[in-house]
Scaffold this motif. Sequence first.
Motif: not given
Length: 118
Positions: A45-56
Amino acid sequence: MLAVTPSGRVGIDVEEIKPVSKELMHYALSKAEQQLVSHQSHHVFYELWTLKEAFFKTGLLPSRSPHLLDTVDIKRTRKDLSTQLFYLDPLHPVSICWNNVSSTIKTTKLNREQLLQR
């Protein structure tokens, strides 16, 4: 964490892994991402969330909120973006995203004392 590039755009995010509710997972993740996380540890979950934030944080995507981004779709369709995931330690995943215009990405990890000295 700090990520810089002499040209192009870069986004970076770091999170601390801690328990997460199913409600938050459903709010924060797309259906495709929820399938990836099902039966996995909170780390995914946190790997995906950090990826979302980095994309954003690159400012290159038209979303007004990271939770609306679908990392599965972005990785499939946006060949102009590159990503890297690593861990500062077992509880802190870091994701970096940059557009391919960026020829070089430099990351630096400073501890609190080093940061305060600068």
